[in-house]
Design a protein around this motif. Structure first.
Motif, PDB file in Angstrom:
ATOM      1  N   PRO A  16      16.033  -8.642   1.586  1.00  0.00           N
ATOM      2  CA  PRO A  16      14.921  -9.528   1.931  1.00  0.00           C
ATOM      3  C   PRO A  16      15.433 -10.807   2.598  1.00  0.00           C
ATOM      4  O   PRO A  16      16.489 -11.328   2.240  1.00  0.00           O
ATOM      5  N   THR A  19      11.119 -14.196   7.257  1.00  0.00           N
ATOM      6  CA  THR A  19      10.589 -13.461   8.405  1.00  0.00           C
ATOM      7  C   THR A  19       9.352 -14.177   8.934  1.00  0.00           C
ATOM      8  O   THR A  19       8.518 -14.629   8.149  1.00  0.00           O
ATOM      9  N   THR A  55       7.078 -15.237   5.525  1.00  0.00           N
ATOM     10  CA  THR A  55       7.256 -14.586   4.235  1.00  0.00           C
ATOM     11  C   THR A  55       8.732 -14.250   4.068  1.00  0.00           C
ATOM     12  O   THR A  55       9.523 -14.387   4.993  1.00  0.00           O
ATOM     13  N   THR A  56       9.095 -13.801   2.894  1.00  0.00           N
ATOM     14  CA  THR A  56      10.434 -13.274   2.634  1.00  0.00           C
ATOM     15  C   THR A  56      10.262 -11.795   2.315  1.00  0.00           C
ATOM     16  O   THR A  56       9.492 -11.443   1.417  1.00  0.00           O
ATOM     17  N   MET A  57      10.941 -10.955   3.095  1.00  0.00           N
ATOM     18  CA  MET A  57      10.758  -9.513   2.933  1.00  0.00           C
ATOM     19  C   MET A  57      11.932  -8.752   3.522  1.00  0.00           C
ATOM     20  O   MET A  57      12.681  -9.291   4.343  1.00  0.00           O
ATOM     21  N   SER A  63      10.052  -0.520   4.815  1.00  0.00           N
ATOM     22  CA  SER A  63       9.419  -1.731   4.293  1.00  0.00           C
ATOM     23  C   SER A  63       8.544  -2.401   5.337  1.00  0.00           C
ATOM     24  O   SER A  63       7.496  -2.975   5.024  1.00  0.00           O
ATOM     25  N   PHE A  64       8.973  -2.332   6.586  1.00  0.00           N
ATOM     26  CA  PHE A  64       8.316  -3.096   7.636  1.00  0.00           C
ATOM     27  C   PHE A  64       7.085  -2.410   8.210  1.00  0.00           C
ATOM     28  O   PHE A  64       6.132  -3.082   8.631  1.00  0.00           O
ATOM     29  N   VAL A  67       3.610  -3.584   7.010  1.00  0.00           N
ATOM     30  CA  VAL A  67       3.375  -4.985   7.363  1.00  0.00           C
ATOM     31  C   VAL A  67       3.083  -5.099   8.854  1.00  0.00           C
ATOM     32  O   VAL A  67       2.172  -5.822   9.276  1.00  0.00           O
ATOM     33  N   CYS A  87      13.495 -12.642  12.452  1.00  0.00           N
ATOM     34  CA  CYS A  87      14.070 -12.886  11.136  1.00  0.00           C
ATOM     35  C   CYS A  87      15.547 -13.213  11.281  1.00  0.00           C
ATOM     36  O   CYS A  87      16.129 -13.034  12.344  1.00  0.00           O
TER      37      CYS A  87
END
Length: 92
Positions: A16, A19, A55-57, A63-64, A67, A87
């Motif tokens: 993470p 981003t 955000t932090t991810m 994962s992306f 989003v 990011c």
């Protein structure tokens, strides 16, 4: 393109990190986007005709993907242009 650039630097995207997501368009449309994004856990700030969501991810493909889809949906819903994301590189 961002994930390809990360991979070139040895970053898999699974860690993470901070981003940013960028939206452009009519200044009046950004307020609603900011409200929805804040409710979803993003930090939202407007700068004229641009909104930046933070955000932090993790940014690996799995994962992306959801989003990214959400960002495109928000852009369409609020008649804004989703202008991409960025990011930090994480290589540890």
């Amino acid at each position: 393109m961002v994930r390809a650039a990360l991979a070139e630097q040895g970053d898999s995207g699974v860690t993470p990190r901070h981003t940013l997501f960028f939206f452009l368009g009519d200044e009046d449309a950004h307020g609603d986007l900011c409200e929805v994004a804040r409710r979803a856990g993003f930090i939202a700030r407007g700068e004229g005709d641009m909104t930046i969501l933070e955000t932090t991810m993790a940014v690996d493909a799995a994962s992306f993907a959801p989003v990214s889809s959400m960002m495109q949906t928000w852009a369409a819903a609020f008649q804004l242009e989703y202008d991409g994301w960025e990011c930090a590189v994480v290589t540890h």
